[in-house]
Design a protein around this motif. Sequence first.
Motif, PDB file in Angstrom:
ATOM      1  N   TRP A  88       0.842  -1.190   0.000  1.00 53.95           N
ATOM      2  CA  TRP A  88       0.000   0.000   0.000  1.00 53.95           C
ATOM      3  C   TRP A  88       0.878   1.240   0.000  1.00 53.95           C
ATOM      4  O   TRP A  88       1.761   1.387   0.851  1.00 53.95           O
ATOM      5  CB  TRP A  88      -0.926   0.010   1.225  1.00 53.95           C
ATOM      6  CG  TRP A  88      -1.932  -1.097   1.180  1.00 53.95           C
ATOM      7  CD1 TRP A  88      -1.744  -2.397   1.545  1.00 53.95           C
ATOM      8  CD2 TRP A  88      -3.279  -0.992   0.738  1.00 53.95           C
ATOM      9  NE1 TRP A  88      -2.890  -3.110   1.352  1.00 53.95           N
ATOM     10  CE2 TRP A  88      -3.862  -2.277   0.852  1.00 53.95           C
ATOM     11  CE3 TRP A  88      -4.069   0.055   0.251  1.00 53.95           C
ATOM     12  CZ2 TRP A  88      -5.172  -2.534   0.509  1.00 53.95           C
ATOM     13  CZ3 TRP A  88      -5.381  -0.196  -0.086  1.00 53.95           C
ATOM     14  CH2 TRP A  88      -5.919  -1.477   0.033  1.00 53.95           C
ATOM     15  N   LEU A  89       0.641   2.118  -0.957  1.00 49.86           N
ATOM     16  CA  LEU A  89       1.343   3.395  -1.019  1.00 49.86           C
ATOM     17  C   LEU A  89       0.554   4.403  -0.199  1.00 49.86           C
ATOM     18  O   LEU A  89      -0.613   4.688  -0.495  1.00 49.86           O
ATOM     19  CB  LEU A  89       1.447   3.862  -2.471  1.00 49.86           C
ATOM     20  CG  LEU A  89       2.160   5.201  -2.701  1.00 49.86           C
ATOM     21  CD1 LEU A  89       3.636   5.094  -2.352  1.00 49.86           C
ATOM     22  CD2 LEU A  89       1.988   5.658  -4.151  1.00 49.86           C
ATOM     23  N   ILE A  90       1.200   4.980   0.833  1.00 54.51           N
ATOM     24  CA  ILE A  90       0.497   5.953   1.669  1.00 54.51           C
ATOM     25  C   ILE A  90       1.093   7.352   1.562  1.00 54.51           C
ATOM     26  O   ILE A  90       0.497   8.314   2.048  1.00 54.51           O
ATOM     27  CB  ILE A  90       0.457   5.516   3.148  1.00 54.51           C
ATOM     28  CG1 ILE A  90       1.872   5.436   3.737  1.00 54.51           C
ATOM     29  CG2 ILE A  90      -0.268   4.186   3.300  1.00 54.51           C
ATOM     30  CD1 ILE A  90       1.889   5.254   5.250  1.00 54.51           C
ATOM     31  N   PHE A 101       1.813  12.498   3.013  1.00 49.34           N
ATOM     32  CA  PHE A 101       0.760  11.506   2.837  1.00 49.34           C
ATOM     33  C   PHE A 101      -0.097  11.788   1.607  1.00 49.34           C
ATOM     34  O   PHE A 101      -0.348  12.944   1.250  1.00 49.34           O
ATOM     35  CB  PHE A 101      -0.151  11.474   4.067  1.00 49.34           C
ATOM     36  CG  PHE A 101       0.497  10.878   5.286  1.00 49.34           C
ATOM     37  CD1 PHE A 101       1.007   9.589   5.271  1.00 49.34           C
ATOM     38  CD2 PHE A 101       0.601  11.613   6.454  1.00 49.34           C
ATOM     39  CE1 PHE A 101       1.606   9.042   6.386  1.00 49.34           C
ATOM     40  CE2 PHE A 101       1.196  11.079   7.583  1.00 49.34           C
ATOM     41  CZ  PHE A 101       1.701   9.790   7.550  1.00 49.34           C
ATOM     42  N   ARG A 102      -0.543  10.712   0.984  1.00 40.72           N
ATOM     43  CA  ARG A 102      -1.558  10.789  -0.055  1.00 40.72           C
ATOM     44  C   ARG A 102      -2.919  11.079   0.569  1.00 40.72           C
ATOM     45  O   ARG A 102      -3.084  11.062   1.790  1.00 40.72           O
ATOM     46  CB  ARG A 102      -1.651   9.453  -0.798  1.00 40.72           C
ATOM     47  CG  ARG A 102      -0.479   9.104  -1.676  1.00 40.72           C
ATOM     48  CD  ARG A 102      -0.600   7.663  -2.175  1.00 40.72           C
ATOM     49  NE  ARG A 102      -1.979   7.337  -2.552  1.00 40.72           N
ATOM     50  CZ  ARG A 102      -2.545   7.638  -3.722  1.00 40.72           C
ATOM     51  NH1 ARG A 102      -1.831   8.263  -4.645  1.00 40.72           N
ATOM     52  NH2 ARG A 102      -3.791   7.310  -3.968  1.00 40.72           N
ATOM     53  N   ASP A 108       6.400   6.105   0.512  1.00 37.54           N
ATOM     54  CA  ASP A 108       6.052   5.665   1.861  1.00 37.54           C
ATOM     55  C   ASP A 108       5.108   4.475   1.702  1.00 37.54           C
ATOM     56  O   ASP A 108       3.966   4.638   1.240  1.00 37.54           O
ATOM     57  CB  ASP A 108       5.378   6.830   2.596  1.00 37.54           C
ATOM     58  CG  ASP A 108       5.280   6.618   4.097  1.00 37.54           C
ATOM     59  OD1 ASP A 108       5.531   5.499   4.564  1.00 37.54           O
ATOM     60  OD2 ASP A 108       4.942   7.589   4.796  1.00 37.54           O
ATOM     61  N   LEU A 109       5.569   3.272   2.057  1.00 34.59           N
ATOM     62  CA  LEU A 109       4.828   2.046   1.783  1.00 34.59           C
ATOM     63  C   LEU A 109       4.476   1.307   3.068  1.00 34.59           C
ATOM     64  O   LEU A 109       5.219   1.350   4.050  1.00 34.59           O
ATOM     65  CB  LEU A 109       5.664   1.076   0.935  1.00 34.59           C
ATOM     66  CG  LEU A 109       6.344   1.561  -0.330  1.00 34.59           C
ATOM     67  CD1 LEU A 109       7.097   0.404  -0.962  1.00 34.59           C
ATOM     68  CD2 LEU A 109       5.319   2.124  -1.303  1.00 34.59           C
ATOM     69  N   ILE A 110       3.359   0.596   3.018  1.00 32.70           N
ATOM     70  CA  ILE A 110       3.023  -0.385   4.045  1.00 32.70           C
ATOM     71  C   ILE A 110       3.051  -1.753   3.386  1.00 32.70           C
ATOM     72  O   ILE A 110       2.327  -2.000   2.411  1.00 32.70           O
ATOM     73  CB  ILE A 110       1.641  -0.141   4.672  1.00 32.70           C
ATOM     74  CG1 ILE A 110       1.550   1.251   5.288  1.00 32.70           C
ATOM     75  CG2 ILE A 110       1.341  -1.222   5.725  1.00 32.70           C
ATOM     76  CD1 ILE A 110       2.427   1.470   6.481  1.00 32.70           C
TER      77      ILE A 110
END
Length: 608
Positions: free
Chosen positions: A337-339, A345-346, A364-366
């Motif tokens: 997930w790209l946040i 932040f998106r 920034d990834l989860i």
Amino acid sequence: MELTRRQFARVTVGAGVAVTGLSRATPLDGEISLAKYVDAVPRLPIPEPQRSAYPGADYYELTMLQAPWRFHRDLPAGQAWGYWAAGEDGPIGLGYLGPTLVARRNRPVVVRFRNHLPTTHLLQPAVDVTLWRNVPGDPPDPPGGRMPQDFPSGRNVWAVPHLHGAFNPPQSDGYPEAWFTPDGLHGPAYASLQGARPNETVYAYTSRQPATMLWYHDHAMAITRLNIYAGLAGLYLIRDSLEDGLPLPSGDYEVPLVLQDRNLTSGGALSYPDRGPTPYHPKWNPNFFGAVPVVNGKAYPYLAVEPRRYRLRLLNGSNQRFFHLWFQDGGTRRPFWLIGTDGGFRAAPLRLTSLLLGPAMRADLILDLTDAPQVSQITMMNDAATPFPQGGMNVPMPEIMQLQVSKKLSGPDPSAPPERLSLRPITPLRPTSGLPRRQFVITADRDAHHKSTHLAINQRLFDDPIEDFPRVGTTEIWEYINTSGDGHPMHVHLVQFQLLNRQRFDAPAYLKAYQAWIARGRPPAAKPALARYLNGPVTPPAAEEEGWKDTVVTLPGMVTRIGLRFDVPPPIDGIPGTGTAFPATYIQHCHMLEHEDNEIMRPWQIIS
């Protein structure tokens, strides 16, 4: 706190003599096979700031040093460059790259940068002082001829730090001509807060931005590609209350990763070419791609993880290499997930199975590993062409690093499933009415024998008179018109912008008309109308490109449009010399460092 003589000696032992013949040595690929995934990825150290030096601000001292660094278990230590922070118990650093600075939103940070590098460059054979000088066949522009850059005579190492993506006054931006040397020589645009010694500069950073990951790196004229390649780069995290309140992986489960490509010798030293294809700049190469992936300073490292969610903060810190990344898990691609993007932040999490990351761009990834079995091996993969997107040099780097699920769950995972995160709304930028679009034509210039001379924005040289004067408080649309064959990651200092759209155009026909117009002396009324050459529909950004950015990929044969609002930071209370004076000078450039070092960089000024 300055490094003591004993501390300085400890981190520079064996570092006083530059490694010779670096760039002539054979890179490891093809000669020696490095074992993969035997070195743990280093955790970048985080120093504590001093809070008494400047009221209401965090204070650091970062010293640029040459020191031994081991890129792989099976190689001896070679020499590398890095930033070292002064700490109560001694210097804080690795020997390559720099420590991670952590700031709070709206709390200023003051950094004293000190140049303690040797006066002989680590990559001295590749230093090309013919850059930023007149090129045969170029018109003598401005009238009377072009003044050559005043680089230090003889062998010397000039450097200047830039906090990439930051909202700072121009005197703390790290202008390319603001360099300083170990023995106290200064570039023509050198600037500092009060109290700097001759081999130092003191910069003030506002941190007036939402939570994000920026990075600091060298930006010295004509040797940026070499200084960063040697190791002069580090991360800068800004935290805020919104991020604090989000159930994100944190602590050991938030992992910043600096992705780079390097060539290494069998002696463990960095290798960089010192011969180029052009007779104009004999040591400069228009394209460079290393063969060895290096993450946080280690080649082919692994990260031991638990079966839980991880927050990965990625930076493409390569000179030119693009990464098209995914996570190979057995025979499938594990989603993530790209946040967040460059500027924070998106608006909402985005599920992806791959991601393009150009030079200087961050993500920034989860990565959710809650269902990963023990002993799983998840490999970060890459298939971006070199150069991007057309290829032709064939320096593949299919594997970057590996995540090894080798740890047992240490406790409950308090983070939320990424799809449930409520992030930060993003208001679309609206251009100020009545302003024309500002156009920037990207060219890769060659001579009659097809030899590279330089790259350019609007066929101007860096030292040509400034032509672009956005007014403070306005929002503009900039159009990048890419007539070259490369995808260029264009970076604009000071601002976080939004990618609006792209549109295909007839690049050969437009370039022919544009060059004819320049040959006629650029009469304003006769400038080729871009609209006549557009030949495709307007396409919106890809979903992963939405959000705040400071670097955008301008694809060949495309017009790339971005929206930018021009504000300037106010003075920092209690710190003299931090106000912004008009006109305020910043720059834009391609972040392929070999291109940046040869003319695809131009200043612009905000006016009141």
